[in-house]
Design an enzyme around this catalytic site. Structure first.
Site, PDB file in Angstrom:
ATOM      1  N   ILE A 481      51.923  19.659  27.256  1.00  0.00           N
ATOM      2  CA  ILE A 481      50.912  20.728  27.234  1.00  0.00           C
ATOM      3  C   ILE A 481      51.246  21.821  28.257  1.00  0.00           C
ATOM      4  CG2 ILE A 481      49.146  19.210  26.310  1.00  0.00           C
ATOM      5  CD1 ILE A 481      47.916  18.971  29.078  1.00  0.00           C
ATOM      6  N   GLY A 482      52.547  21.908  28.549  1.00  0.00           N
ATOM      7  CA  GLY A 482      52.997  22.882  29.536  1.00  0.00           C
ATOM      8  C   GLY A 482      53.366  22.214  30.842  1.00  0.00           C
ATOM      9  N   PRO A 648      60.836  18.068  41.091  1.00  0.00           N
ATOM     10  CA  PRO A 648      60.015  18.821  42.054  1.00  0.00           C
ATOM     11  C   PRO A 648      59.642  20.221  41.557  1.00  0.00           C
ATOM     12  CG  PRO A 648      61.966  17.898  43.105  1.00  0.00           C
ATOM     13  CD  PRO A 648      62.131  17.672  41.630  1.00  0.00           C
ATOM     14  N   THR A 650      59.002  21.247  38.130  1.00  0.00           N
ATOM     15  CA  THR A 650      57.881  21.194  37.180  1.00  0.00           C
ATOM     16  C   THR A 650      56.649  20.581  37.844  1.00  0.00           C
ATOM     17  OG1 THR A 650      58.791  19.135  36.295  1.00  0.00           O
ATOM     18  CG2 THR A 650      59.277  21.147  35.079  1.00  0.00           C
ATOM     19  N   GLN A 654      52.890  22.258  38.533  1.00  0.00           N
ATOM     20  CA  GLN A 654      51.581  21.668  38.245  1.00  0.00           C
ATOM     21  C   GLN A 654      50.621  21.889  39.415  1.00  0.00           C
ATOM     22  OE1 GLN A 654      50.296  19.996  35.343  1.00  0.00           O
ATOM     23  NE2 GLN A 654      51.959  21.338  34.767  1.00  0.00           N
ATOM     24  N   GLY A 718      52.291  10.690  38.789  1.00  0.00           N
ATOM     25  CA  GLY A 718      51.744  11.759  37.942  1.00  0.00           C
ATOM     26  C   GLY A 718      50.997  12.795  38.758  1.00  0.00           C
ATOM     27  N   GLU A 721      46.814  16.475  37.667  1.00  0.00           N
ATOM     28  CA  GLU A 721      45.435  16.769  38.041  1.00  0.00           C
ATOM     29  C   GLU A 721      45.167  16.863  39.537  1.00  0.00           C
ATOM     30  OE1 GLU A 721      44.635  13.860  35.114  1.00  0.00           O
ATOM     31  OE2 GLU A 721      42.934  14.975  34.340  1.00  0.00           O
TER      32      GLU A 721
HETATM   33 MO1  MOS Z   1      43.414  16.057  31.250  1.00  0.00          MO
HETATM   34  S1  MOS Z   1      41.442  16.643  31.599  1.00  0.00           S
HETATM   35  O1  MOS Z   1      43.217  14.398  31.243  1.00  0.00           O
HETATM   36  O2  MOS Z   1      43.881  16.743  29.805  1.00  0.00           O
END
Ligand code: MOS
Length: 759
Positions: A481-482, A648, A650, A654, A718, A721
């Site tokens: 998703i990018g 590092p 990409t 994020q 990961g 977020e």
């Molecule tokens: Mo994320 S809110 O788990 O796409």
């Protein structure tokens, strides 16, 4: 500007590809326009759908008149609840991969209106423009009923949701008598915070192009964070076998959670295609992007009591959020506070209130981006009440045992985040007194906050095919998703087999590929990356066996453990002169191709004994105009501990992008509902503000060294977020430091700063 650290190799990386800041392997396709998105696919007979949406928030449709629209030449059909076919889902309950508890919204089911902008009709025409025009001619009469869209009006009726299989954990039981401890504590703060509803607004609007094949099967180009989720949805709703539905989404122009669930344009496009037996595209307009899920509005209270030395005596965190009338959308909002800080007593409470809105939806760091803001602003308030440095206060209450569960963290380099972030930011030069740091007309403020997010993992599968030309194809039905999925999966595969990156191709975004979970929760590197490693390990084992049994025994007495895969070759560690290209080994062993599939599972037992998460320290500098009260964020330093970083560059992007979003949360983003109409009024990018380049100063990302052998075979947690969590709090804390006024309602706009007595 962004500084990318070099990342040390700690786990074995024979191919040397893991940890390299390589460019996106799909970058060229994207910048040249060769990457095609859902609405860019076409067919010779493509018809176009346009959605008509409800003007009221609650009630019933009494009459729907489609005659004027149908009278236009070129209009093919208008679908409404009155003429839609009977569909499988009307008879049974079903869930998509991201469904909350409840009964999912069914477009065109009946005359009931449950929320404003609810889709009530689909006009299908020979061109997009005609469909859009005809949609305006559809006349809908309503019998409106009283609605409620204001959380502040109903939060007292909120209820505590129960645990569900979607992973929602209700808050842990209270420890001790936190309310009494609050009364008895020497130093206390007791604050209420509010966050507005926020919409995802990815660049690419949601769209589905349904290609109706000659044999009646469907090839669907959908904007989705997991092609299999859309496939399952379509098969369930339309009662089709999986073999008749293929969903592709190889490129996604941002999603942030908005594509975790199939959205109504997919239903509409498939409905039209199957009824008309021709290809149909339905794309949402930017205003229609406000017709489905959003980060829910929240009201929170954080009360903290401390001993004189800063140790927390009590921690109380209560939150209430909105949900719809038909589903219990839940987030983990308050649990983070109890996980991050050790207090003598703790009481955490989370509730939901029903409103006449569409069900909210995961949005980057759902729950944490809400709850952590509140606790981190409250910790700053407590630091001032104690006259203590806000980092020192956090370190005083640091814990390596999760107080919610009593389990150790698998790793938690939060202290290193504070230390390295403070060093980079220059925190030691901070004068703690509010309004003490000025530059010209500006009041300068420095604020800090901590962040936390989960390190989750799901089951995933991958397939790998190594060809005789040395090319490696690896595939899994995950999404990019990018975030950089194409790139990091290619790196992991190249690393295991010691291949140059150029020889590896990773395929994703196709329901025909091996199963993967929806791309969300920051779990894709962990889940799919582990599957990619597992399948490439199997290919490597096959190659090793072949190499060791070649005629003439070129590797002598070496065993599989003695073989090194590097630069496209197999090399003996015992005698480095014994070295053969992979392709030669295959040729000599008579292997035309090596194909393997693998499934990876989380280390369930190890995970159950630990709390696994990513952590961060965010430092923000704001400049507040001393006359006008306007705020600019001039600097952010984000120091993140997320285990091993596969790429590092990409990963840094994020964190960088998430920090930009944090600026938006802090200063700009807000869906404004006119509660008399029950409708979001600023439903476009002219009035729903997000940061643009002049709003963003320097963002500096640090990845702190962190080794974790519990999380997965890669040691990678990961980073999708963690980067947004706590950013708005750091900015709010910086605004207080700059101005001496505390604003507790996001976004921190100039009117609120002035109303609070600033600047
Ligand atoms: Mo994320 S809110 O788990 O796409």
């Amino acid at each position: 500007m962004i500084a990318f650290p070099s990342f040390p190799d700690r786990l074995e990386t024979p191919g040397g590809q893991i940890g390299r800041p390589v460019n996106r392997v799909d970058g060229r396709l994207k910048v040249t326009g060769a990457a095609r998105y859902a609405a860019e696919h076409t067919a010779p007979d493509l018809a176009h759908g346009y959605i008509v949406s409800s003007a009221i928030a609650k009630g019933r449709i009494t009459r729907i008149d489609t005659s004027a629209a149908l009278a236009l030449p070129g209009v093919l059909a208008v679908f409404t609840h009155e003429n839609r076919p009977d569909l499988a889902w009307f008879d049974r309950k079903w869930k998509d991969e991201d469904s909350p508890k409840g009964s999912p919204f069914r477009p065109l089911y009946d005359a009931t209106i449950s929320h404003s902008f609810q889709p009530v009709a689909l006009v299908v025409a020979e061109s997009f423009e005609l469909a859009r025009y005809a949609a305006r001619l559809v006349k809908v009469d309503y019998a409106a009923e009283p609605h409620q869209t204001d959380l502040a009006a109903v939060h007292r009726d909120a209820f505590a949701p129960s645990k569900d299989k979607g992973g929602f954990q209700p808050p842990p039981r209270p420890r001790g008598d936190a309310d009494r401890a609050l009364v008895e504590a020497e130093v206390t703060v007791d604050c209420h915070y509010s966050q507005p509803a926020e919409y995802h607004n990815p660049m690419e609007m949601h769209a589905s192009t349904v290609l109706y094949n000659d044999d009646g099967t469907l090839t669907i180009h959908d904007k989705i964070q997991g092609a299999s989720n859309s496939q399952t949805y379509v098969c369930n709703v339309f009662n089709l076998p999986k073999s008749a539905v293929r969903v592709c989404s190889p490129f996604v122009g941002g999603a942030f959670g908005s594509g975790l669930r199939p959205q109504h344009q997919l239903f509409m496009a498939v409905l039209a295609a199957t009824q008309l037996k021709r290809s149909v595209r339905v794309e949402l307009s930017r205003p229609q992007m406000f017709s489905f899920g959003h980060r829910p509005r929240s009201l929170q209270r954080v009360a903290l009591g401390a001993h004189r030395d800063g140790r927390l005596r009590t921690l109380i965190h209560e939150a209430v959020q909105e949900t719809s009338q038909f589903e219990n959308y839940v987030e983990i909002v308050v649990n983070w506070s109890g996980q991050q800080y050790k207090a003598d007593t703790t009481r955490l409470d989370y509730r939901l209130a029903r409103l006449d809105v569409y069900t909210p939806l995961d949005q980057r760091a759902p729950g944490a981006a809400t709850g952590v803001n509140a606790i981190e602003m409250a910790m700053d308030e407590l630091a001032y009440a104690l006259e203590m440095d806000p980092i020192a206060l956090r370190l005083k209450n640091h814990t390596d045992i999760d107080p919610n569960t009593g389990r150790p963290f698998s790793s938690k380099e939060l202290r290193a985040c504070f230390a390295q972030g403070a060093e980079r930011f220059g925190w030691s030069r901070r004068n703690p007194v509010p309004r003490s740091m000025r530059q010209g007309r500006d009041l300068v403020g420095w604020g800090v906050a901590a962040g936390v997010w989960d390190a989750m993992q799901g089951q995933a599968e991958a397939r790998a095919v190594l060809g005789l030309d040395g090319s490696l194809m690896v595939a899994s039905a995950t999404a990019d998703i990018g975030t950089g999925t194409y790139t990091v999966m290619s790196q992991i595969a190249a690393d295991v087999l010691g291949l140059p990156l150029e020889q590896v191709r990773f395929r994703l975004g196709d329901s025909a590929l091996p199963t993967a979970p929806i791309e969300g929760g920051s779990w894709t590197v962990s889940s799919v990356g582990s599957a990619v490693k597992a399948v490439c390990d199997k290919v490597r084992d096959r190659l090793a066996r072949a190499a060791l049994t070649l005629e003439g025994r070129p590797f002598g007495t070496a065993t599989a453990d003695d073989l090194l895969f590097t630069d496209g070759c197999i090399q003996s560690r015992i005698d480095p002169a014994q070295r053969l290209p992979l392709t030669e080994v295959m040729r000599e062993a008579g292997l035309f191709a090596i194909e393997e599939t693998a499934r990876s599972l989380p280390y369930l037992l190890q995970r159950a004994r630990h709390t696994l998460g990513t952590h961060s320290a965010i430092f923000a500098e704001v400049r507040v105009d001393a006359d006008l009260g306007t705020v600019r964020v001039s600097r952010i330093v984000s120091a993140v501990a997320a285990g091993r970083i596969i790429n590092p560059k990409t990963a840094g992007s994020q964190i960088l992008g998430a920090a930009v979003w944090g600026i938006g949360m802090a200063l700009e983003e807000e869906a404004l509902t006119d509660h008399r109409l029950g409708r979001v009024m600023n439903h476009d990018l002219a009035e729903y503000h997000v940061p643009v380049n002049p709003d963003v100063g320097t963002i500096d990302v640090i990845f702190v060294d962190e080794e974790d052998r519990v999380v997965n075979p890669l040691g990678a947690k990961g980073v999708g977020e963690i980067g947004i969590v706590g950013v708005a709090a750091a900015i709010g804390n910086a605004i207080f430091h700059a101005t001496g006024v505390r604003v507790r309602e996001l976004p921190f706009t100039v009117d609120k700063i002035l109303a609070a007595g600033g600047p």
